[in-house]
Design a protein around this motif. Structure first.
Motif, PDB file in Angstrom:
ATOM      1  N   MET A 297       5.747  11.141  -0.725  1.00  0.00           N
ATOM      2  CA  MET A 297       5.363  12.415  -0.542  1.00  0.00           C
ATOM      3  C   MET A 297       6.395  13.573  -1.065  1.00  0.00           C
ATOM      4  O   MET A 297       7.586  13.379  -0.816  1.00  0.00           O
ATOM      5  CB  MET A 297       4.965  12.805   0.809  1.00  0.00           C
ATOM      6  N   GLY A 298       5.922  14.664  -1.980  1.00  0.00           N
ATOM      7  CA  GLY A 298       6.721  15.530  -2.350  1.00  0.00           C
ATOM      8  C   GLY A 298       6.252  16.170  -3.375  1.00  0.00           C
ATOM      9  O   GLY A 298       5.121  15.871  -3.937  1.00  0.00           O
ATOM     10  N   ASP A 299       6.708  17.291  -3.927  1.00  0.00           N
ATOM     11  CA  ASP A 299       6.208  18.150  -5.007  1.00  0.00           C
ATOM     12  C   ASP A 299       6.683  17.180  -6.187  1.00  0.00           C
ATOM     13  O   ASP A 299       7.348  16.226  -6.311  1.00  0.00           O
ATOM     14  CB  ASP A 299       6.799  19.360  -5.209  1.00  0.00           C
ATOM     15  N   ALA A 300       5.614  17.592  -7.342  1.00  0.00           N
ATOM     16  CA  ALA A 300       5.702  16.784  -8.572  1.00  0.00           C
ATOM     17  C   ALA A 300       7.102  16.455  -9.153  1.00  0.00           C
ATOM     18  O   ALA A 300       7.530  15.385  -9.723  1.00  0.00           O
ATOM     19  CB  ALA A 300       4.505  17.074  -9.693  1.00  0.00           C
ATOM     20  N   ALA A 301       7.864  17.696  -9.179  1.00  0.00           N
ATOM     21  CA  ALA A 301       9.375  17.543  -9.769  1.00  0.00           C
ATOM     22  C   ALA A 301       9.999  16.770  -9.156  1.00  0.00           C
ATOM     23  O   ALA A 301      10.875  16.032  -9.482  1.00  0.00           O
ATOM     24  CB  ALA A 301       9.783  18.940 -10.332  1.00  0.00           C
ATOM     25  N   SER A 302       9.910  16.671  -7.870  1.00  0.00           N
ATOM     26  CA  SER A 302      11.222  15.741  -6.720  1.00  0.00           C
ATOM     27  C   SER A 302      10.367  14.533  -7.112  1.00  0.00           C
ATOM     28  O   SER A 302      11.399  13.431  -7.318  1.00  0.00           O
ATOM     29  CB  SER A 302      10.961  16.436  -5.461  1.00  0.00           C
TER      30      SER A 302
ATOM     31  N   ALA B 220      -1.857  19.946  -2.854  1.00  0.00           N
ATOM     32  CA  ALA B 220      -1.476  18.812  -3.319  1.00  0.00           C
ATOM     33  C   ALA B 220      -2.497  17.685  -3.529  1.00  0.00           C
ATOM     34  O   ALA B 220      -3.578  18.069  -3.156  1.00  0.00           O
ATOM     35  CB  ALA B 220      -0.600  18.147  -1.977  1.00  0.00           C
ATOM     36  N   THR B 221      -2.320  16.693  -3.979  1.00  0.00           N
ATOM     37  CA  THR B 221      -3.391  15.629  -4.360  1.00  0.00           C
ATOM     38  C   THR B 221      -2.833  14.292  -3.791  1.00  0.00           C
ATOM     39  O   THR B 221      -1.774  13.920  -3.672  1.00  0.00           O
ATOM     40  CB  THR B 221      -3.446  15.259  -5.798  1.00  0.00           C
ATOM     41  N   VAL B 222      -3.918  13.516  -3.132  1.00  0.00           N
ATOM     42  CA  VAL B 222      -3.398  12.400  -2.411  1.00  0.00           C
ATOM     43  C   VAL B 222      -4.194  11.240  -3.030  1.00  0.00           C
ATOM     44  O   VAL B 222      -5.412  11.137  -3.369  1.00  0.00           O
ATOM     45  CB  VAL B 222      -3.880  12.267  -0.979  1.00  0.00           C
ATOM     46  N   VAL B 223      -3.379  10.062  -3.269  1.00  0.00           N
ATOM     47  CA  VAL B 223      -4.091   8.956  -3.996  1.00  0.00           C
ATOM     48  C   VAL B 223      -3.535   7.676  -3.155  1.00  0.00           C
ATOM     49  O   VAL B 223      -2.385   7.631  -2.920  1.00  0.00           O
ATOM     50  CB  VAL B 223      -3.814   8.756  -5.551  1.00  0.00           C
TER      51      VAL B 223
ATOM     52  N   GLN C  46       0.787  -1.172  -0.002  1.00  0.00           N
ATOM     53  CA  GLN C  46       0.033   0.069  -0.161  1.00  0.00           C
ATOM     54  C   GLN C  46       0.851   1.321   0.128  1.00  0.00           C
ATOM     55  O   GLN C  46       1.914   1.320   0.725  1.00  0.00           O
ATOM     56  CB  GLN C  46      -0.767   0.070   1.252  1.00  0.00           C
ATOM     57  N   VAL C  47       0.656   2.162  -0.871  1.00  0.00           N
ATOM     58  CA  VAL C  47       1.461   3.458  -0.867  1.00  0.00           C
ATOM     59  C   VAL C  47       0.297   4.623  -1.021  1.00  0.00           C
ATOM     60  O   VAL C  47      -0.751   4.434  -1.580  1.00  0.00           O
ATOM     61  CB  VAL C  47       1.964   3.586  -2.341  1.00  0.00           C
ATOM     62  N   VAL C  48       0.325   5.560  -0.027  1.00  0.00           N
ATOM     63  CA  VAL C  48      -0.204   6.912  -0.186  1.00  0.00           C
ATOM     64  C   VAL C  48       0.633   7.878  -0.837  1.00  0.00           C
ATOM     65  O   VAL C  48       1.721   8.275  -0.202  1.00  0.00           O
ATOM     66  CB  VAL C  48      -0.571   7.139   1.318  1.00  0.00           C
ATOM     67  N   LEU C  49       0.150   8.246  -1.970  1.00  0.00           N
ATOM     68  CA  LEU C  49       1.068   9.024  -2.769  1.00  0.00           C
ATOM     69  C   LEU C  49       0.539  10.571  -2.749  1.00  0.00           C
ATOM     70  O   LEU C  49      -0.757  10.717  -3.072  1.00  0.00           O
ATOM     71  CB  LEU C  49       1.034   8.555  -4.233  1.00  0.00           C
ATOM     72  N   VAL C  50       1.495  11.177  -2.005  1.00  0.00           N
ATOM     73  CA  VAL C  50       1.185  12.778  -2.035  1.00  0.00           C
ATOM     74  C   VAL C  50       1.791  13.589  -2.872  1.00  0.00           C
ATOM     75  O   VAL C  50       3.164  13.458  -2.903  1.00  0.00           O
ATOM     76  CB  VAL C  50       1.405  13.208  -0.456  1.00  0.00           C
ATOM     77  N   THR C  51       1.205  14.145  -4.068  1.00  0.00           N
ATOM     78  CA  THR C  51       1.965  14.934  -5.050  1.00  0.00           C
ATOM     79  C   THR C  51       1.742  16.418  -4.816  1.00  0.00           C
ATOM     80  O   THR C  51       0.544  16.709  -5.215  1.00  0.00           O
ATOM     81  CB  THR C  51       1.465  14.497  -6.338  1.00  0.00           C
ATOM     82  N   GLY C  52       2.766  17.066  -4.546  1.00  0.00           N
ATOM     83  CA  GLY C  52       2.400  18.461  -4.655  1.00  0.00           C
ATOM     84  C   GLY C  52       2.343  19.184  -5.846  1.00  0.00           C
ATOM     85  O   GLY C  52       3.191  18.727  -6.591  1.00  0.00           O
ATOM     86  N   ARG C  53       1.736  20.318  -5.847  1.00  0.00           N
ATOM     87  CA  ARG C  53       1.561  21.092  -7.153  1.00  0.00           C
ATOM     88  C   ARG C  53       2.935  21.520  -7.643  1.00  0.00           C
ATOM     89  O   ARG C  53       3.304  21.393  -8.859  1.00  0.00           O
ATOM     90  CB  ARG C  53       0.588  22.174  -6.973  1.00  0.00           C
ATOM     91  N   SER C  54       3.643  22.125  -6.780  1.00  0.00           N
ATOM     92  CA  SER C  54       5.086  22.541  -7.299  1.00  0.00           C
ATOM     93  C   SER C  54       6.020  22.611  -5.871  1.00  0.00           C
ATOM     94  O   SER C  54       5.389  22.523  -4.994  1.00  0.00           O
ATOM     95  CB  SER C  54       5.038  24.234  -7.786  1.00  0.00           C
TER      96      SER C  54
END
Length: 256
Positions: A248-253, A95-98, A81-89
Motif C-alpha cells: 500500500m502507498g501512493d503510486a510514486a512511492s 485509491a484503487t485496490v486490486v 496473494q497481494v492486495v495492492l492499494v495504489t493511492g492517486r497521489s
C-alpha cells in the motif's frame, strides 16, 4: 507403297517410348514438364516456407502493476496473494485496490480494480497517531472480524459488538456500518488476535488500528476502505495458506 526401313522403324519406336515416359504425350523439355518436376527441400533458398521457424520467445511473467524493485523486494518469498492499494497521489485520499495471485511462472494475475479511500491527508512512510495519513509499506494480513457474522473467510474471524461505530466522517457522511467487515493490516499490532486488540509493539505514538474495512463514502483516519460487496469478495478470497500481504502507498512511492 514401299515398306519403311529397319532404321526408320527403330527411330519411330524410340520416339514413341520417349513420349510415353514423358507422360500424357508431352514432349521432353517443354515448360509443362518443368512444372511437373518435383521440387526437393534442398533446392529451396534459405528462409523459404519449408525452413523451420524459431520457437517464439515466451512472454515475461506479469508483475504487480506500478510496483518497483525496492517494493517488490519487501514481499515475502512465500506470499501468493497481494492486495495492492495504489493511492492517486501522496496527498490524495482516493485509491484503487486490486487483489493479485501469484501464478505458476512466478508472475502475478490481477483481479478486478476496485475504487477505494485511504486517509484524509494521503500517505506517509512515518505514520504517527493522528497524522491523518495511511502508512506506506508491505504488511501481512492475519486476522479479520466485524460487527456482522463471518461471511465465509479462511482468515480467523472475530465477530463482536465492539465493531459498532457511529458519528460522521470528514464529508459529513454517516460512519455506521463501516466496521461490519474488517481485515486488520499488521501495522504496529500483535497478530493472531482480534483486530480490536490495542497492543502496539512500536508504541502508542506510532498509531495503529489500520484496517481494510467497508467504505463510508469519504476519507479515513488511516485505514483503506472499499465497498461492502468488495469486502465480502476479499474476505472470501484471502487464504492464510497463501500468506497474503497488503502492498500500500501512493503510486510514486510504490514505483520505487
Amino acid at each position: 507403297m514401299p515398306s519403311p526401313s529397319p532404321r526408320a522403324l527403330l527411330t519411330g519406336l524410340g520416339a514413341a517410348a520417349i513420349a510415353v515416359l514423358a507422360g500424357c504425350g508431352t514432349p521432353v523439355g517443354t515448360a509443362a514438364q518443368d512444372r511437373a518436376a518435383p521440387v526437393v527441400a534442398d533446392d529451396l533458398p534459405p528462409g523459404s516456407a519449408t525452413t523451420t521457424a524459431p520457437a517464439p520467445t515466451p512472454a515475461p511473467p506479469r508483475q504487480l502493476a506500478g510496483v518497483g524493485p525496492r517494493t517488490l523486494a519487501r514481499i515475502p518469498q512465500q506470499t501468493r496473494q497481494v492486495v495492492l492499494v495504489t493511492g492517486r497521489s501522496r496527498d490524495s485520499s482516493d485509491a484503487t485496490v486490486v487483489l493479485y495471485r501469484r501464478t505458476a511462472d512466478g508472475g502475478w494475475k490481477p483481479g478486478a480494480a476496485w475504487p477505494a479511500h485511504n486517509a484524509k491527508d494521503g500517505w506517509t512512510t512515518d505514520h504517527h497517531a493522528g497524522d491523518l495519513r495511511s502508512p506506506i509499506g508491505v504488511f501481512t494480513l492475519s486476522d479479520a472480524g466485524g460487527l456482522r457474522s463471518d461471511p465465509g473467510t479462511r482468515l480467523p474471524y472475530h465477530h463482536s459488538g465492539g465493531f459498532d461505530i457511529g458519528g460522521r466522517g470528514f464529508r459529513g457522511e454517516p460512519l455506521a456500518g463501516s466496521f461490519d467487515y474488517v481485515v486488520a493490516i499488521d501495522y504496529n499490532r500483535a497478530t493472531g488476535v482480534t483486530p480490536l486488540d490495542w497492543t502496539r509493539p512500536m508504541g502508542a505514538s506510532r498509531g495503529g488500528g489500520i484496517w481494510l474495512h467497508v467504505d463510508h463514502g469519504g476519507p479515513t483516519h488511516g485505514c483503506v476502505s472499499v465497498s461492502e460487496s468488495h469486502m465480502k469478495q476479499l474476505l472470501a478470497a484471502l487464504d492464510p495458506a497463501l500468506h497474503p500481504v497488503v502492498v500500500m502507498g501512493d503510486a510514486a512511492s510504490l514505483a520505487g
